[in-house]
Scaffold this active site. Structure first.
Site, PDB file in Angstrom:
ATOM      1  N   HIS A  65      63.772  16.210  17.288  1.00  0.00           N
ATOM      2  CA  HIS A  65      63.557  16.652  15.743  1.00  0.00           C
ATOM      3  C   HIS A  65      63.756  18.195  16.019  1.00  0.00           C
ATOM      4  CE1 HIS A  65      60.501  19.114  16.088  1.00  0.00           C
ATOM      5  NE2 HIS A  65      59.361  17.335  16.731  1.00  0.00           N
ATOM      6  N   SER A  71      56.834  14.727  20.517  1.00  0.00           N
ATOM      7  CA  SER A  71      57.978  14.661  20.186  1.00  0.00           C
ATOM      8  C   SER A  71      58.836  14.856  21.134  1.00  0.00           C
ATOM      9  CB  SER A  71      58.171  15.429  19.035  1.00  0.00           C
ATOM     10  OG  SER A  71      57.392  14.969  18.061  1.00  0.00           O
ATOM     11  N   ASP A  98      48.105   1.298  23.757  1.00  0.00           N
ATOM     12  CA  ASP A  98      47.512   1.355  25.095  1.00  0.00           C
ATOM     13  C   ASP A  98      45.961   1.957  24.821  1.00  0.00           C
ATOM     14  OD1 ASP A  98      46.964   2.730  27.609  1.00  0.00           O
ATOM     15  OD2 ASP A  98      49.043   2.222  28.443  1.00  0.00           O
TER      16      ASP A  98
END
Length: 441
Positions: A247, A389, A374
């Site tokens: 991003h 990210s 998980d």
């Protein structure tokens, strides 16, 4: 009367036959096969027409693409059986299915150059220098007679980037201070060039002298750099290109994307994690590690992350093997994995589910919705946290995307972007505006 009844019967029969044909599997397979396909050089895939007839497949350029292991231009095939297609080199060809001399389907095939990348997952420190100085606010200068903001009076907006003062291109705040003091001492205005969006604007500003310390000021809060921590997504060994974050880096005050003047990435080490909860996405806390060892430069800051060149192969990778990448249309709903760091500098592998894939005909950041399942990762982080990210998403042995955003009200879920768009911004692939579907074997 009998004739009209016969016409109605024939019309009903034709409608029934049409309905049977349209809803049949062969018809569906013929219409669902797209008009244009993209394949990577060296891959193996299948094309399925499912029409129960024998016919001829015409391949306009067999040097680009082999069909059923042959380089012949015309191949006699059973259309009910899948065709094995093997792209041999980058280029374009056309496939046409014929029954006798009648063409029933034509597909354009674009073969893209083979591309493999080493998936990342390492935490990196980001040091970004702006191209000019960013205006993040106005303030009043007390001259003793009045309180004024020369910058605001001259028409400078928050979010503007000052790139030039008089005849000097500006790189940092020390240069700004020097120009302002010299102009103030000579009682001269400053000619500014500012960038506002895609527009360049020329403005005039006259500095004001602060009565407290007799310094000349513009009445602006400015910033020339940014720093933070993110995750490396991929490294391409031949070009040494990398991509990270997934991003854009925006200024914390203005929300504006930072225009890169210069930048570096360095190693980072995760020290602790604030676990994500509903309403609070959580965060990785990390410190820059061995800052003198610069890993690479930063040349671009785009909606899909930061990009540049790395000076050496990244260390502490989960795998040093370069993996193939998936085109946007090849990503599917189902199990996948992410690579990321939750402690120190160790890259670990965690299970996720791709729960939704968005069909995109142009680059956009929210290409898929992912969910962490998980137990180890949920226990450590609560799901997706800030600083994660850029963590690469792996599916069926291919790099398919990167983690981008977390759902604030559900930290176990978030968005991912397709790796294809990151590769474009890294300069590793050409722009593809209309991805199409292909079922790979």
């Amino acid at each position: 009367m009998i004739r009209n009844h016969k016409r109605k019967w024939i019309g009903s029969l034709l409608l029934l036959l049409t309905a049977l044909i349209v809803t049949s599997t062969p018809f569906h397979d013929v219409t669902s096969l797209p008009k244009e396909l993209r394949l990577f050089e060296g891959s193996l895939s299948q094309l399925k027409l499912s029409v129960p007839v024998m016919g001829t497949l015409v391949n306009s350029n067999p040097e680009i693409l082999q069909v059923n292991g042959t380089e012949a231009r015309e191949v006699h095939v059973d259309f009910s059986q899948p065709l094995q297609v093997a792209p041999k080199k980058a280029g374009q060809t056309h496939l046409q299915w014929r029954v006798g001399s009648l063409p029933i389907k034509e597909v354009k095939v674009n073969v893209l150059p083979d591309l493999k990348v080493i998936p990342g997952g390492q935490s990196i420190g980001v040091k970004l220098q702006t191209a000019g100085v960013l205006v993040v606010g106005h303030h009043l200068v007390d001259t003793g007679k009045e309180k004024v903001s020369p910058g605001e009076s001259s028409g400078i907006h928050v979010g503007d980037m000052i790139v030039k003062m008089n005849d000097l291109y500006i790189n940092d705040m020390s240069e700004v201070k020097k120009v302002v003091n010299e102009a103030g001492a000579k009682n001269q205005p400053i000619q500014l060039m500012v960038v506002r969006g895609k527009e360049k604007i020329n403005l005039t500003l006259r500095p004001a002298q602060d009565k407290k310390d007799n310094q000349y000021r513009m009445g602006l809060y400015i910033r020339d750099s940014a720093a933070g921590v993110g995750t490396l997504t991929f490294y391409e060994p031949d070009s040494k290109a990398y991509g990270a974050l997934g991003h854009v880096i925006s200024d914390v005050d203005t929300g504006q994307a930072i225009v890169v003047g210069d930048g570096q990435i360095v190693q980072a080490s995760v020290t602790s994690i604030e676990k994500g909860q509903s309403g609070n996405p959580g965060e990785k806390f990390a410190r820059f590690y061995n800052e003198n060892e610069v890993l690479g430069n930063i040349s671009k800051n785009t909606p899909f992350g930061i990009f540049g060149k790395m000076y050496d192969k990244p260390k502490r990778a989960k795998t040093n093997e370069a993996l193939p990448v998936a085109l946007a249309e090849q990503v599917k709903e189902g199990p996948a994995k992410i690579l990321t760091v939750v402690n120190g500098q160790e890259v670990e592998e965690f299970d996720i589910e791709i729960v939704n894939v968005v069909k995109q005909h142009f680059p956009a950041t929210k290409g898929m919705i992912i969910k962490v399942n998980d137990k180890r990762l949920l226990e450590k982080t609560g799901g997706i946290v800030q600083g994660m990210s850029g963590s690469p998403i792996i599916q069926d042995g291919k790099v398919v995307g990167a983690v981008t955003h977390v759902f604030v009200n559900d930290p176990t879920s978030g968005y991912g972007c397709f790796i294809e768009w990151m590769l474009q911004d890294a300069g590793l692939t050409t722009k593809q505006q209309h991805p199409v579907s292909l079922k790979a074997s």
